[in-house]
Scaffold this motif. Sequence first.
Motif, PDB file in Angstrom:
ATOM      1  N   ASP A  96      -5.645 -10.610   3.865  1.00 31.81           N
ATOM      2  CA  ASP A  96      -6.064 -10.540   2.463  1.00 31.81           C
ATOM      3  C   ASP A  96      -6.073  -9.085   2.027  1.00 31.81           C
ATOM      4  O   ASP A  96      -6.842  -8.288   2.552  1.00 31.81           O
ATOM      5  N   PRO A  97      -5.226  -8.707   1.058  1.00 31.48           N
ATOM      6  CA  PRO A  97      -5.180  -7.303   0.656  1.00 31.48           C
ATOM      7  C   PRO A  97      -6.489  -6.811   0.046  1.00 31.48           C
ATOM      8  O   PRO A  97      -6.822  -5.638   0.135  1.00 31.48           O
ATOM      9  N   GLU A  98      -7.266  -7.701  -0.540  1.00 34.62           N
ATOM     10  CA  GLU A  98      -8.522  -7.286  -1.160  1.00 34.62           C
ATOM     11  C   GLU A  98      -9.607  -6.998  -0.127  1.00 34.62           C
ATOM     12  O   GLU A  98     -10.601  -6.358  -0.428  1.00 34.62           O
ATOM     13  N   GLY A  99      -9.413  -7.470   1.092  1.00 32.92           N
ATOM     14  CA  GLY A  99     -10.405  -7.246   2.136  1.00 32.92           C
ATOM     15  C   GLY A  99     -10.204  -5.960   2.913  1.00 32.92           C
ATOM     16  O   GLY A  99     -10.930  -5.688   3.859  1.00 32.92           O
ATOM     17  N   HIS A 100      -9.184  -5.163   2.527  1.00 27.09           N
ATOM     18  CA  HIS A 100      -8.854  -3.957   3.282  1.00 27.09           C
ATOM     19  C   HIS A 100      -8.451  -2.824   2.346  1.00 27.09           C
ATOM     20  O   HIS A 100      -7.965  -3.057   1.245  1.00 27.09           O
ATOM     21  N   THR A 101      -8.629  -1.595   2.817  1.00 31.52           N
ATOM     22  CA  THR A 101      -8.119  -0.443   2.069  1.00 31.52           C
ATOM     23  C   THR A 101      -6.624  -0.340   2.330  1.00 31.52           C
ATOM     24  O   THR A 101      -6.103  -0.943   3.283  1.00 31.52           O
ATOM     25  N   LYS A 102      -5.926   0.440   1.525  1.00 28.25           N
ATOM     26  CA  LYS A 102      -4.487   0.619   1.716  1.00 28.25           C
ATOM     27  C   LYS A 102      -4.220   1.261   3.076  1.00 28.25           C
ATOM     28  O   LYS A 102      -3.310   0.858   3.800  1.00 28.25           O
ATOM     29  N   ALA A 103      -5.052   2.234   3.455  1.00 23.88           N
ATOM     30  CA  ALA A 103      -4.875   2.903   4.750  1.00 23.88           C
ATOM     31  C   ALA A 103      -5.029   1.907   5.904  1.00 23.88           C
ATOM     32  O   ALA A 103      -4.275   1.957   6.884  1.00 23.88           O
ATOM     33  N   GLU A 104      -6.002   0.995   5.794  1.00 22.56           N
ATOM     34  CA  GLU A 104      -6.185  -0.010   6.845  1.00 22.56           C
ATOM     35  C   GLU A 104      -4.968  -0.928   6.922  1.00 22.56           C
ATOM     36  O   GLU A 104      -4.513  -1.274   8.013  1.00 22.56           O
ATOM     37  N   LEU A 105      -4.444  -1.332   5.763  1.00 22.14           N
ATOM     38  CA  LEU A 105      -3.273  -2.196   5.747  1.00 22.14           C
ATOM     39  C   LEU A 105      -2.058  -1.500   6.363  1.00 22.14           C
ATOM     40  O   LEU A 105      -1.300  -2.109   7.123  1.00 22.14           O
ATOM     41  N   VAL A 106      -1.884  -0.216   6.033  1.00 18.16           N
ATOM     42  CA  VAL A 106      -0.771   0.539   6.615  1.00 18.16           C
ATOM     43  C   VAL A 106      -0.924   0.600   8.135  1.00 18.16           C
ATOM     44  O   VAL A 106       0.043   0.401   8.882  1.00 18.16           O
ATOM     45  N   VAL A 116       6.473   0.419   6.352  1.00 16.88           N
ATOM     46  CA  VAL A 116       5.913   0.257   5.014  1.00 16.88           C
ATOM     47  C   VAL A 116       6.506   1.318   4.089  1.00 16.88           C
ATOM     48  O   VAL A 116       6.407   2.508   4.376  1.00 16.88           O
ATOM     49  N   PRO A 117       7.106   0.890   2.967  1.00 14.57           N
ATOM     50  CA  PRO A 117       7.588   1.866   1.990  1.00 14.57           C
ATOM     51  C   PRO A 117       6.420   2.704   1.464  1.00 14.57           C
ATOM     52  O   PRO A 117       5.309   2.197   1.283  1.00 14.57           O
ATOM     53  N   ALA A 118       6.658   3.976   1.197  1.00 11.30           N
ATOM     54  CA  ALA A 118       5.597   4.891   0.787  1.00 11.30           C
ATOM     55  C   ALA A 118       4.869   4.435  -0.473  1.00 11.30           C
ATOM     56  O   ALA A 118       3.673   4.638  -0.611  1.00 11.30           O
ATOM     57  N   LYS A 119       5.584   3.812  -1.398  1.00 15.63           N
ATOM     58  CA  LYS A 119       4.962   3.421  -2.660  1.00 15.63           C
ATOM     59  C   LYS A 119       4.561   1.947  -2.704  1.00 15.63           C
ATOM     60  O   LYS A 119       4.296   1.411  -3.773  1.00 15.63           O
ATOM     61  N   ALA A 120       4.471   1.294  -1.553  1.00 13.52           N
ATOM     62  CA  ALA A 120       4.102  -0.122  -1.503  1.00 13.52           C
ATOM     63  C   ALA A 120       2.658  -0.308  -1.942  1.00 13.52           C
ATOM     64  O   ALA A 120       1.789   0.504  -1.632  1.00 13.52           O
ATOM     65  N   THR A 121       2.402  -1.392  -2.653  1.00 17.64           N
ATOM     66  CA  THR A 121       1.032  -1.731  -3.063  1.00 17.64           C
ATOM     67  C   THR A 121       0.334  -2.437  -1.910  1.00 17.64           C
ATOM     68  O   THR A 121       0.976  -2.867  -0.933  1.00 17.64           O
ATOM     69  N   LYS A 122      -0.975  -2.600  -2.032  1.00 15.31           N
ATOM     70  CA  LYS A 122      -1.733  -3.322  -1.005  1.00 15.31           C
ATOM     71  C   LYS A 122      -1.191  -4.738  -0.840  1.00 15.31           C
ATOM     72  O   LYS A 122      -1.031  -5.215   0.283  1.00 15.31           O
ATOM     73  N   ALA A 123      -0.894  -5.418  -1.953  1.00 17.52           N
ATOM     74  CA  ALA A 123      -0.374  -6.786  -1.892  1.00 17.52           C
ATOM     75  C   ALA A 123       0.973  -6.826  -1.177  1.00 17.52           C
ATOM     76  O   ALA A 123       1.244  -7.733  -0.384  1.00 17.52           O
ATOM     77  N   GLU A 124       1.819  -5.845  -1.450  1.00 16.18           N
ATOM     78  CA  GLU A 124       3.134  -5.792  -0.802  1.00 16.18           C
ATOM     79  C   GLU A 124       2.996  -5.542   0.703  1.00 16.18           C
ATOM     80  O   GLU A 124       3.701  -6.149   1.505  1.00 16.18           O
ATOM     81  N   ILE A 125       2.068  -4.666   1.079  1.00 17.72           N
ATOM     82  CA  ILE A 125       1.853  -4.385   2.504  1.00 17.72           C
ATOM     83  C   ILE A 125       1.331  -5.631   3.206  1.00 17.72           C
ATOM     84  O   ILE A 125       1.790  -5.997   4.294  1.00 17.72           O
ATOM     85  N   ALA A 126       0.359  -6.311   2.579  1.00 14.89           N
ATOM     86  CA  ALA A 126      -0.192  -7.538   3.164  1.00 14.89           C
ATOM     87  C   ALA A 126       0.900  -8.585   3.333  1.00 14.89           C
ATOM     88  O   ALA A 126       0.971  -9.277   4.359  1.00 14.89           O
ATOM     89  N   ALA A 127       1.786  -8.705   2.350  1.00 11.27           N
ATOM     90  CA  ALA A 127       2.889  -9.674   2.433  1.00 11.27           C
ATOM     91  C   ALA A 127       3.816  -9.331   3.598  1.00 11.27           C
ATOM     92  O   ALA A 127       4.259 -10.227   4.327  1.00 11.27           O
TER      93      ALA A 127
END
Length: 132
Positions: A96-106, A116-127
Amino acid sequence: MYYTDENGAYVVDGEQCFGISVSAKDKVVERREIESLTVTRAAECELPSGATPATLDEIVAKFAISEKNPLVAKADDEDEEELAERDSEVEAQGVDPEGHTKAELVEMAESAGVSVPAKATKAEIAALINEA
């Protein structure tokens, strides 16, 4: 006062005993360490006869509690099959992208071998993680 046995952790408040769930919020410095802990009471229960007194730090160490590995108190009416079903439902939901910071997702993506692309959103990283 906290108590623990091989099955979980408990808190005694006056004459009442409760199973407890313990979750953690990690922070990443040079190594991962716990930033904060949350203790949540579950259903009232009988203190198991083999339970021994323990500090919260001892409970964290014994059950290897981290943000990704919380200790969840088992309800008296839940059996092992119900717990396994609930766990598989949680796993099937993915990250769940809302349950994590962007750094945690990366970090999660990198540990899963996903670039992970540099400009990816949290939702894109989670996907990306969920597709891996």
